[in-house]
Motif scaffolding. Structure first.
Motif, PDB file in Angstrom:
ATOM      1  N   THR A 237       3.587  -1.394   5.997  1.00 32.21           N
ATOM      2  CA  THR A 237       3.273  -1.342   4.578  1.00 32.21           C
ATOM      3  C   THR A 237       4.544  -1.133   3.764  1.00 32.21           C
TER       4      THR A 237
ATOM      5  N   GLN B 225      -9.123  -1.619  -6.415  1.00 29.88           N
ATOM      6  CA  GLN B 225      -9.579  -1.257  -5.073  1.00 29.88           C
ATOM      7  C   GLN B 225      -8.473  -1.215  -4.037  1.00 29.88           C
TER       8      GLN B 225
ATOM      9  N   THR C 181      -8.345  -3.171   1.866  1.00 27.74           N
ATOM     10  CA  THR C 181      -9.263  -2.444   2.745  1.00 27.74           C
ATOM     11  C   THR C 181      -8.470  -1.840   3.899  1.00 27.74           C
ATOM     12  N   ASP C 182      -9.031  -0.786   4.476  1.00 23.90           N
ATOM     13  CA  ASP C 182      -8.380  -0.140   5.614  1.00 23.90           C
ATOM     14  C   ASP C 182      -8.197  -1.118   6.771  1.00 23.90           C
ATOM     15  N   ALA C 183      -9.184  -1.986   6.970  1.00 25.73           N
ATOM     16  CA  ALA C 183      -9.112  -2.945   8.077  1.00 25.73           C
ATOM     17  C   ALA C 183      -7.957  -3.922   7.892  1.00 25.73           C
ATOM     18  N   THR C 184      -7.726  -4.338   6.654  1.00 22.88           N
ATOM     19  CA  THR C 184      -6.623  -5.270   6.391  1.00 22.88           C
ATOM     20  C   THR C 184      -5.279  -4.588   6.564  1.00 22.88           C
ATOM     21  N   ILE C 185      -5.156  -3.358   6.072  1.00 22.50           N
ATOM     22  CA  ILE C 185      -3.897  -2.615   6.257  1.00 22.50           C
ATOM     23  C   ILE C 185      -3.614  -2.424   7.747  1.00 22.50           C
ATOM     24  N   ALA C 186      -4.648  -2.080   8.504  1.00 18.95           N
ATOM     25  CA  ALA C 186      -4.475  -1.860   9.946  1.00 18.95           C
ATOM     26  C   ALA C 186      -4.083  -3.132  10.669  1.00 18.95           C
TER      27      ALA C 186
ATOM     28  N   TYR D 221       0.061   4.344   1.618  1.00 19.53           N
ATOM     29  CA  TYR D 221      -0.047   5.190   2.807  1.00 19.53           C
ATOM     30  C   TYR D 221       0.975   4.799   3.867  1.00 19.53           C
ATOM     31  N   GLN D 222       1.788   5.742   4.288  1.00 19.12           N
ATOM     32  CA  GLN D 222       2.808   5.551   5.330  1.00 19.12           C
ATOM     33  C   GLN D 222       3.665   4.318   5.064  1.00 19.12           C
ATOM     34  N   SER D 223       4.035   4.117   3.808  1.00 22.14           N
ATOM     35  CA  SER D 223       4.779   2.910   3.436  1.00 22.14           C
ATOM     36  C   SER D 223       6.261   3.202   3.267  1.00 22.14           C
TER      37      SER D 223
ATOM     38  N   ALA E  43       0.849  -1.189   0.000  1.00 20.70           N
ATOM     39  CA  ALA E  43       0.000   0.000   0.000  1.00 20.70           C
ATOM     40  C   ALA E  43       0.883   1.237   0.000  1.00 20.70           C
TER      41      ALA E  43
END
Length: 260
Positions: free
Chosen positions: A230, A217, A220-225, A192-194, A190
């Motif tokens: 990342t 897509q 999902t945010d939940a999976t990244i969290a 974001y903040q990677s 991902a």
């Protein structure tokens, strides 16, 4: 002499066609249909062949097909046309038992790939093939991924769907939590903040899981969290993104087996 099937309405032919066209039916039956002179023998290395359908021309070109296990049926060309997923075929079709693998098989120190909602069969097949090539121990598929045993996915994976364990993991955040409990570092692909892939370690003593989403897509945010961190693949501004098959293969190469 093997029994000959001359009717497209034969019950065994209808059953095989339904396996080809319906993921739900494949799942309920625990079987799948594969097609190809090279693919069917290759799949025998990791899945049980129950039924083989072949044309006379296929048997002449590859007589070794007749030594494969399971029930054998000689089919006329118009029957083979019905079994075929594409217009041009090789006259060889096999009904196999689907190998079943679960999260219980995941072990500390292993290498894993997890896919979330990767719907393109070509991308899923490519990533299965890359996971096998680079020594990964299993591939986790979330709900919404292309079926690993659909005809198009099987062709893209070139038999890798039975050479590397495939685990249908359901919701990915929960599966990632189970991996992290075993000490496996889970890294989401991902932006974001990677950190760039070059800055990421290639070896993790407790094991690693690379987590990839669809090109359209992403994750999902939940999976990244749910992941430990990342990573991203540095690219020029000439392209907006890579498809999941290419991006995932680059990531898998970075985390490949030490001996490769």
């Amino acid at each position: 002499m093997d029994e000959k099937i001359t009717s497209r309405d034969n019950a065994k032919i209808k059953y095989a066609c339904r396996l080809s066209s319906s993921a739900a039916f494949r799942r309920s039956e625990g079987r799948f249909l594969a097609e190809g002179r090279k693919l069917c023998p290759e799949l025998c290395r990791g899945a049980e062949l129950e039924t083989l359908f072949y044309t006379g021309a296929a048997a002449e070109k590859c007589p070794e097909l007749l030594t494969l296990p399971g029930e054998h049926y000689l089919v006329e060309n118009h029957v083979a046309d019905k079994l075929a997923d594409v217009g041009t075929h090789q006259g060889v079709f096999g009904v196999f038992r689907t190998p079943v693998h679960t999260l219980d098989e995941v072990r500390t120190g292993g290498r894993y790939l997890a896919l979330e909602r990767v719907q393109d069969p070509g991308n899923v097949g490519t990533l299965l093939r890359s996971a096998a090539a680079f020594g990964f121990d299993a591939v986790l598929l979330s709900d919404g991924c292309a079926s690993p045993f659909a005809p198009k996915t099987l062709r893209a994976s070139m038999g890798a769907a039975v050479r590397v364990p495939v685990i249908e993991a359901g919701a990915l955040p929960e599966a990632i939590a189970a991996l992290r409990e075993k000490g496996i570092t889970c890294l989401a692909a991902a932006l974001y903040q990677s950190q760039p892939l070059s800055a990421a370690a290639s070896r993790y003593p407790g094991g690693v899981c690379v987590v990839i989403g669809s090109e359209g897509q992403g994750l999902t945010d939940a999976t990244i969290a749910a992941c430990d961190g990342t990573v991203r693949i540095p690219m020029t501004d000439r392209v907006e993104s890579l498809n999941a098959g290419i991006a995932g293969s680059i990531l898998l190469w970075h985390f490949r087996e030490e001996s490769l």
